[in-house]
Scaffold this motif. Structure first.
Motif, PDB file in Angstrom:
ATOM      1  N   GLN A 562     -15.063 -14.402 -37.875  1.00 22.88           N
ATOM      2  CA  GLN A 562     -14.583 -15.415 -38.820  1.00 22.88           C
ATOM      3  C   GLN A 562     -15.661 -16.461 -38.893  1.00 22.88           C
ATOM      4  OE1 GLN A 562     -10.509 -16.233 -37.346  1.00 22.88           O
ATOM      5  NE2 GLN A 562      -9.979 -16.009 -39.513  1.00 22.88           N
ATOM      6  N   LEU A 563     -16.119 -16.663 -40.104  1.00 19.71           N
ATOM      7  CA  LEU A 563     -17.251 -17.558 -40.239  1.00 19.71           C
ATOM      8  C   LEU A 563     -16.750 -18.986 -40.319  1.00 19.71           C
ATOM      9  CD1 LEU A 563     -19.095 -15.372 -42.868  1.00 19.71           C
ATOM     10  CD2 LEU A 563     -19.149 -15.225 -40.360  1.00 19.71           C
ATOM     11  N   ALA A 564     -17.643 -19.894 -39.990  1.00 20.03           N
ATOM     12  CA  ALA A 564     -17.265 -21.306 -40.031  1.00 20.03           C
ATOM     13  C   ALA A 564     -16.835 -21.682 -41.453  1.00 20.03           C
ATOM     14  CB  ALA A 564     -18.455 -22.155 -39.602  1.00 20.03           C
ATOM     15  N   THR A 565     -15.791 -22.470 -41.546  1.00 18.95           N
ATOM     16  CA  THR A 565     -15.299 -22.900 -42.864  1.00 18.95           C
ATOM     17  C   THR A 565     -16.217 -24.005 -43.371  1.00 18.95           C
ATOM     18  OG1 THR A 565     -13.142 -22.590 -41.890  1.00 18.95           O
ATOM     19  CG2 THR A 565     -13.197 -23.614 -44.069  1.00 18.95           C
ATOM     20  N   PRO A 566     -16.649 -23.912 -44.626  1.00 16.32           N
ATOM     21  CA  PRO A 566     -17.498 -24.982 -45.133  1.00 16.32           C
ATOM     22  C   PRO A 566     -16.750 -26.320 -45.087  1.00 16.32           C
ATOM     23  CG  PRO A 566     -17.033 -23.329 -46.835  1.00 16.32           C
ATOM     24  CD  PRO A 566     -16.329 -22.893 -45.613  1.00 16.32           C
ATOM     25  N   THR A 570     -10.201 -26.368 -46.584  1.00 14.22           N
ATOM     26  CA  THR A 570      -9.223 -26.087 -45.533  1.00 14.22           C
ATOM     27  C   THR A 570      -9.431 -24.658 -45.064  1.00 14.22           C
ATOM     28  OG1 THR A 570      -7.717 -25.618 -47.318  1.00 14.22           O
ATOM     29  CG2 THR A 570      -7.375 -27.694 -46.137  1.00 14.22           C
ATOM     30  N   ARG A 571      -9.243 -24.508 -43.769  1.00  9.95           N
ATOM     31  CA  ARG A 571      -9.475 -23.194 -43.188  1.00  9.95           C
ATOM     32  C   ARG A 571      -8.479 -22.190 -43.750  1.00  9.95           C
ATOM     33  NH1 ARG A 571     -10.237 -19.719 -39.104  1.00  9.95           N
ATOM     34  NH2 ARG A 571      -8.159 -19.557 -38.268  1.00  9.95           N
ATOM     35  N   VAL A 572      -8.989 -21.014 -44.114  1.00 11.32           N
ATOM     36  CA  VAL A 572      -8.115 -19.981 -44.664  1.00 11.32           C
ATOM     37  C   VAL A 572      -7.612 -19.138 -43.505  1.00 11.32           C
ATOM     38  CG1 VAL A 572      -7.931 -18.192 -46.389  1.00 11.32           C
ATOM     39  CG2 VAL A 572      -9.717 -19.918 -46.569  1.00 11.32           C
ATOM     40  N   GLU A 573      -6.376 -18.818 -43.573  1.00  8.26           N
ATOM     41  CA  GLU A 573      -5.864 -17.978 -42.490  1.00  8.26           C
ATOM     42  C   GLU A 573      -6.434 -16.579 -42.601  1.00  8.26           C
ATOM     43  OE1 GLU A 573      -1.717 -18.426 -43.015  1.00  8.26           O
ATOM     44  OE2 GLU A 573      -1.521 -19.764 -41.296  1.00  8.26           O
ATOM     45  N   GLY A 574      -6.857 -16.056 -41.513  1.00  9.84           N
ATOM     46  CA  GLY A 574      -7.396 -14.695 -41.522  1.00  9.84           C
ATOM     47  C   GLY A 574      -7.515 -14.219 -40.097  1.00  9.84           C
ATOM     48  N   THR A 575      -7.843 -12.965 -39.952  1.00 15.43           N
ATOM     49  CA  THR A 575      -7.938 -12.414 -38.603  1.00 15.43           C
ATOM     50  C   THR A 575      -9.374 -12.041 -38.258  1.00 15.43           C
ATOM     51  OG1 THR A 575      -7.555 -10.233 -39.495  1.00 15.43           O
ATOM     52  CG2 THR A 575      -5.643 -11.426 -38.682  1.00 15.43           C
ATOM     53  N   GLY A 576     -10.206 -11.972 -39.272  1.00 11.81           N
ATOM     54  CA  GLY A 576     -11.563 -11.496 -39.005  1.00 11.81           C
ATOM     55  C   GLY A 576     -11.594  -9.992 -38.767  1.00 11.81           C
ATOM     56  N   GLY A 600     -22.605 -20.728 -51.652  1.00 15.41           N
ATOM     57  CA  GLY A 600     -22.277 -21.694 -52.704  1.00 15.41           C
ATOM     58  C   GLY A 600     -22.230 -21.080 -54.095  1.00 15.41           C
ATOM     59  N   GLU A 601     -22.585 -19.830 -54.245  1.00 14.32           N
ATOM     60  CA  GLU A 601     -22.596 -19.242 -55.599  1.00 14.32           C
ATOM     61  C   GLU A 601     -21.601 -18.109 -55.759  1.00 14.32           C
ATOM     62  OE1 GLU A 601     -26.480 -18.125 -56.924  1.00 14.32           O
ATOM     63  OE2 GLU A 601     -27.353 -20.033 -56.259  1.00 14.32           O
ATOM     64  N   GLY A 602     -21.395 -17.341 -54.709  1.00 13.51           N
ATOM     65  CA  GLY A 602     -20.446 -16.237 -54.813  1.00 13.51           C
ATOM     66  C   GLY A 602     -20.927 -14.991 -54.094  1.00 13.51           C
TER      67      GLY A 602
END
Ligand code: ADP
Length: 615
Positions: A562-566, A570-576, A600-602
């Motif tokens: 799980q990568l650091a949230t920019p 808000t942090r997205v829930e996930g499991t990685g 930042g672009e997609g």
């Protein structure tokens, strides 16, 4: 009449009678001369006497006092001459110049008597009186030979070893004791020896053999020692039967051959003196290429410089031990390739001095197993670490929604039943979403467990992709709309069919599309199907979302990544676990996932699927 009489005289004279011109040219050659020297008259007449029966160079000295006394007196001399068959004989020679009354050409009459037998007998008696007591007790067979190659003295060991009686050997050519094949060469060697006599072993690099009277050959070791006596220069030969030693060596050699390892024996100078067949096979050399070479030939160049030092240390304190205990030892084949070896050394005391035997084992296979075990351990360690991380994350991830569920249900339970207030409705909504999240976590976990244990079986069947993609897009359209994102579907004009597992493919695509929506805040998410090379299908999810930092990109497909949230998001829930599962399942379908992303672009995630299952 006169000629006839002198011819008759010539032939009937006892011993050899020869008439020469003053120049030495042979004018008369009696039957006795033929009997003594082996040349018939037609081979002798007209030749120079010295050319015909002169002995080889080293006997010239003896010939020196022979001067024809032109005053007509008789001269007698004992001298060595050579017969037609090459044998040297001792002759008594008497000559006198014939005075020709008619004043014609002067001639020389020479009478020769073969005294070899008498001389040898005489010499032999002399030597026997002098040396026999000395020689009898020695363990070697002793043969004393004079410079014409005749045997003058033997001891009892000689009789035993060669099977001849003493009388049979005395005065015989020493070559009777040699195998027929070696005789010719020996005559030359013997003459060379008398030119430069010294104490030395007889050794021309070949195995020496003796010949027994019964025709049996046996290996011998011979040493030579010059002896000066009043009967002329002699050589004393000590012959030792080494049949037993050879047998022991053969036994040793066959022992070496039967050893499973490459065995080498090295002398104090580090030269290879013995190698077995395994050594030839292991290192790719033939035996002849190795013998007498420095042992360093078998090791990589970079170790060759320091090895002689180690070797000398070992010879200084030799004991049984493994070599280079803590080092990784390498062997080098003839073709330059290297392989890991294990070597153990042991000292060997032999008649030839101190040697060291080394057994060399190729441990390529063992190293391979060790390395595999090592890799496996690292893998296990990684897995354990991942599991630890997983437990830490999971306990948090599972506890959070559970706390929410328990908390909000508790709150709801405390209040009296009745129509839901706005607050209650909000709380129930959170209970529901927490429950859903828990469910997806648990599903992911179960999937991972299944994939990890190899229990996932893909049911491959022809699968039309357009309807599947439409279904996936429909499933997530609402979620996209909720975030204010446009969800587009881009399909090729004709149907694309692949062999695949519907359920697995569905799960992968939901995951990728869901990620695209999750990690995009504005803009659009596009699901695109294209035909690739050779019937391959390319399914891409393109988003205009937050993108992935370059430094994070290679961790993306790890379990629990799980990568650091920019910041500001808000942090997205996930499991990685999602991408990890996707890539594992894509692999099981014979496909793969590629991605391209700019921070930042997609991002663009592309699933490549083969038209036909591999294998
Ligand atoms: P998660 O369940 O956390 O989404 P995934 O394995 O699906 O786990 O994704 C791992 C991580 O990769 C995510 O936490 C997120 O940081 C990053 N990621 C995945 N997809 C995207 C995407 N489309 N855009 C940006 N980041 C993404």
């Amino acid at each position: 009449m006169k000629e006839e009489r002198s011819g008759l005289l010539l032939d009937e004279a006892p011993g050899a009678l020869i008439v020469t011109a003053r120049s030495g040219e042979i004018l008369g050659w009696s039957q006795g001369a033929q009997a003594t020297f082996g040349y018939p008259p037609d081979e002798a007449l007209g030749r120079r006497l010295d050319d015909l029966i002169g002995a080889p160079g080293q006997f010239e000295a003896e010939a020196a006092p022979r001067r024809v006394a032109w005053d007509g007196s008789l001269l007698v001399h004992e001298i060595v001459r050579q017969r037609r068959d090459g044998a040297l004989i001792y002759v008594n020679m008497a000559w006198r110049e014939l005075l020709d009354a008619q004043g014609g050409e002067r001639r020389v009459a020479i009478s020769l008597t073969d005294v070899t037998h008498f001389k040898l007998l005489r010499d032999s008696r002399l030597l026997e009186a002098r040396y026999s007591e000395l020689l009898e007790p020695t363990p070697d067979a002793i043969v004393i030979v004079n410079h014409t190659g005749r045997i003058l003295l033997v001891n009892e060991q000689t009789e035993k070893l060669f099977g001849y009686g003493r009388d049979e050997l005395l005065a015989a050519q020493v070559e009777v004791l040699l195998p027929a094949g070696a005789r010719q060469g020996h005559v030359g060697l013997r003459r060379e020896y008398f030119k430069r006599p010294r104490i030395r072993p007889m050794n021309n690099g070949l195995e020496l053999h003796g010949l027994h009277k019964d025709g049996r050959e046996f290996p011998v070791e011979i040493s030579l020692c010059p002896l000066n006596s009043e009967v002329g220069p002699l050589v004393m030969t000590a012959v030792r039967d080494i049949t037993e030693r050879r047998r022991a060596e053969d036994k040793f050699r066959s022992l070496l051959e039967s050893a499973p390892d490459a065995m080498v024996i090295v002398d104090a100078e580090g030269r290879l003196v013995l190698v077995n067949g395994q050594t030839e096979r292991l290192f790719g050399y033939r035996r002849e290429e190795l013998l007498q070479q420095p042992i360093e030939i078998l090791m990589p160049e970079r170790f060759r410089g320091s090895h002689p030092g180690h070797r000398q240390n070992y010879f200084a304190d030799p004991k049984l031990r493994p070599m280079g205990a803590a080092l990784e030892l390498m062997g080098r084949r003839r073709d330059g390739s290297e392989f890991p070896v294990e070597i153990s050394l042991s000292p060997l005391q032999t008649e030839d001095g101190n040697l060291v035997s080394g057994s060399i084992r190729d441990i390529t296979d063992r190293r391979r197993v060790e390395r595999a075990l090592h890799d496996k351990n690292i893998e296990l360690e990684n897995a354990n670490r991942a599991k630890d991380r997983f437990l830490a994350t999971m306990s948090h991830e599972l506890r959070t929604p559970l706390n929410a569920i328990i908390g909000f249900t508790g709150v709801l339970l405390m209040k009296l039943p009745g129509p839901l207030t706005a607050e209650q409705e909000k709380q129930l909504g959170m209970v529901q979403s927490s429950g859903k999240h828990l469910l997806s976590l648990i599903n992911d976990l179960l999937d991972v467990a299944k994939v990890e244990s190899g229990k996932v079986e893909m049911q491959l069947a022809p699968l039309a992709l357009r309807p599947l993609l439409e279904e996936v897009a429909d499933t997530l359209r609402l979620a996209a709309q909720d975030k204010g994102l446009a969800l587009h579907l881009e399909l090729p004009p004709t149907e694309l069919t692949v062999w695949s597992d519907r359920r697995a493919l569905h799960q992968i695509l939901i995951n990728l599309l869901n990620n695209g929506i999750k990690y995009t805040d504005r803009g659009q998410v596009l699901l695109r199907l294209e035909a690739g090379d050779a019937g391959q299908a390319r399914i891409s999810v393109l988003d205009t979302g937050i993108g992935i930092r370059e430094e994070d990109q290679d961790k993306l497909f790890n379990a629990f990544a799980q990568l650091a949230t920019p910041s500001g998001r808000t942090r997205v829930e996930g499991t990685g676990l999602g991408l990890y599962l996707c890539s594992r399942m894509a692999g099981l379908l014979g496909g793969s996932i590629e991605f391209h992303s700019r921070w930042g672009e997609g991002s663009r995630f592309t699933l490549l699927l083969p038209a036909q299952p591999r294998n």
